[in-house]
Structure formats: C-alpha cells, structure tokens
Write an enzyme that holds these catalytic residues in place. Sequence first.
Site, PDB file in Angstrom:
ATOM      1  CB  CYS A   1      13.440 -98.231  16.779  1.00  0.00           C
ATOM      2  SG  CYS A   1      13.872 -99.916  17.254  1.00  0.00           S
TER       3      CYS A   1
ATOM      4  CE1 TYR B   1      14.661 -99.198  24.564  1.00  0.00           C
ATOM      5  CE2 TYR B   1      16.854 -99.849  23.874  1.00  0.00           C
ATOM      6  CZ  TYR B   1      15.658 -99.199  23.623  1.00  0.00           C
ATOM      7  OH  TYR B   1      15.485 -98.541  22.432  1.00  0.00           O
TER       8      TYR B   1
ATOM      9  CB  SER C   1      17.048-105.765  14.364  1.00  0.00           C
ATOM     10  OG  SER C   1      17.696-105.982  15.615  1.00  0.00           O
TER      11      SER C   1
ATOM     12  NE  ARG D   1       5.347-106.148  25.739  1.00  0.00           N
ATOM     13  CZ  ARG D   1       4.656-105.300  26.482  1.00  0.00           C
ATOM     14  NH1 ARG D   1       4.078-104.247  25.927  1.00  0.00           N
ATOM     15  NH2 ARG D   1       4.533-105.488  27.782  1.00  0.00           N
ATOM     16  CB  VAL D   2       3.246-104.794  17.997  1.00  0.00           C
ATOM     17  CG1 VAL D   2       3.305-104.148  16.627  1.00  0.00           C
ATOM     18  CG2 VAL D   2       2.116-105.820  18.059  1.00  0.00           C
ATOM     19  CB  THR D   3       9.171-105.065  18.202  1.00  0.00           C
ATOM     20  OG1 THR D   3       9.316-106.326  17.515  1.00  0.00           O
ATOM     21  CG2 THR D   3       8.841-105.322  19.663  1.00  0.00           C
ATOM     22  CB  VAL D   4      10.042-101.273  14.307  1.00  0.00           C
ATOM     23  CG1 VAL D   4       8.676-100.878  13.801  1.00  0.00           C
ATOM     24  CG2 VAL D   4      10.485-100.384  15.464  1.00  0.00           C
TER      25      VAL D   4
END
Length: 342
Positions: free
Chosen positions: A63, A194, A148, A129-132
């Site tokens: 990512c 994206y 981030s 949403r489950v994000t990093v």
Amino acid sequence: MGRLVDGVWKDEWYDTESTGGKFERPETRFRNWITPDGAPGPSGEGGFEAEPGRYHLYVSLACPWAHRTLIFRRLKGLEEMIPLSVVHWRMKENGWEFREGPGVIADPIHGADYLHQVYTAADPHFTGRVTVPVLWDRKRGTIVSNESAEIIRMFNSAFDGVGARAGDYYPEALRPEIDRINARVYSHVNNGVYKAGFATSQEAYDEAVAALFDTLDWLERILSDGRPFLLGETLTEADWRLYTTLVRFDPVYHGHFKCNVRRLIDYPNLEAYGRRLHAHEGVGELFDLFHANHHYYESHENLNPQAIVPKGPEVHIADGRESTGVTLRQAGPRKMRPGSAV
C-alpha cells in the site's frame, strides 16, 4: 475488499453507481494525534503522549499510503520505538489478513486473523472501510489514527524529545508551498491512479487520466531546472508523498489501472527524481515489489479476474539501476520474523 457496518464485516466493493462511475475515497475515521506532551492535536482528542514502546503500527507493504509511514519511521529513527505488524499482500473477501506468507508479521497485541478485528477492538460498533496504515495505542487500547498524511507528521516531530533522529520534513517556512503541492498531487496522482483504475464509466476514467497526466507533466516541468526535490534543495514530505506512487507507477498503475498514456520512464526528470529518492538513506529497502505486484493483480477480481501477475516491466525506478550502469536485481519476497523491523 469490504467494510464494517456497526462492527459486522461486509464484503462490499466501492459504490460507484451513485457517483456516475467515479471512485470517491471515504474519509478516514480515527484522527487523533500523538504530541510531545499528550496535548490535543489539530483533530480528535488529547492523551496520546509520545512515549517509546507505547504505539504499534499496522501496515501493508503493498500500500502506498502505508508506505509513507514506513519511510518516516525509518527517516526519524523510530523503528525500535514503534514496532510493526505487516498484513498479507492478498486482500479478498475478508479484507486485509494476517495469514502466513513471506514478509507478513503477525499481530502480537490482539492475535488478529483479520485487520478488521483491530478496528473492532478499538470500536465494537465501527462503521467504515478498514484501511492501512493503523497506529495503535497499547496504553489506551485504541486506534490513534488511520490517516497516513497525519501519521507521517506525528512521526516527523512528536518523538523529537524522546530520541527521534533529527530532521524536519515539514518546516514551518515551507508549509504553504508543501500544502499546495500536496493538494494537487493527492487529488490527481496519489488518489488519481485509483480514480482511473476504479472508474466504472468511460467519462469518469477519461477525466481521471487527463488530470493524472496533466499533473505528471506539471511535475516534470517543476524538476526541469535541475532542482533535486520539489521545493528545491530541501527534501520535504511532499517528495515522500509523491514517491510512494511513483515507485509503483510503471510496475502496477500503468497496466493494472490503465494509466498508460505514458510511462514514468518517459519522464526523464521524474524518473531521475524517483530513483534519487529510492536511493536515499535506505528508503529503497522499504519497497517490496513482490507485495505490490501480487496485491494489486491478485486482489482486484473485477479488474483482473484470472489473477495473473505480469512479469514486467524490467525497467522502473526500483529496479536497482544506478547512473554507473550497475544493476542490483531484486531477489523476491523477504522473509521476516515476528517483531522484526522492515
């Protein structure tokens, strides 16, 4: 791909029907800040003091958003202070997972099988949403942040008083210009790839690709005067935020996301700039081409139903080629022990 709805996992793709085929990235939900004394930051609540060993970082090596935080963790010497977990590259019906695989580092705090379990540990009724990346606070048992752009600013300065390495990548005098560049790069490059790749109408795709390559052209012109970085001689967060997209551009986004008007190597200034950043202070070691390629090509069934991972291209900014002509070939995925630093 999926999201949590009142703490229950749902395997759902992004909704583009209501947006005319456009991909719109949801806002991140956890927006607290680590500060030197625990005082509240620009958003969220206070109580997150900079303390070595208190925080834990969850990332994906694939990512670009998580990659930013790994870079700042390295640049600021925080690798011993902030340990790490790394998810598997393949993201399917359960979202990000901690299944065994090269480069994966298990979750030592929750023993989670899936990243969404970390989110519900912080908020059992979380919706989103489950994000990093995810920055976890061991002391309070919750997520500090999953944004981030804000995590890298915490890493940039919050730990300076407790042993972080010197260096300021968001100097006050340059902040207006950094913010101006960041805004365009985020919208049209970082998120722009994206917008092109996840578009579900020709119009949405055409709009995203036009803005993407117009911005790459603009960046090429900025670098045409021989400056080493976007703001001249000073290396800033604007460079690192752009780099994580550039390093993936030719291997992934050019083909997988149909960003194929030009390759990055067709931009001589941008390519040289990307290679310069890649060679900076061990930063190149943090990019895992195996995770990046296999994540994108294996995870998005709607874009690549057979999950075939392409072999090329041979030439890209992370291929190890230097101005001397020496080529250092990547040896494939690295194996890591739980708790080891990336």
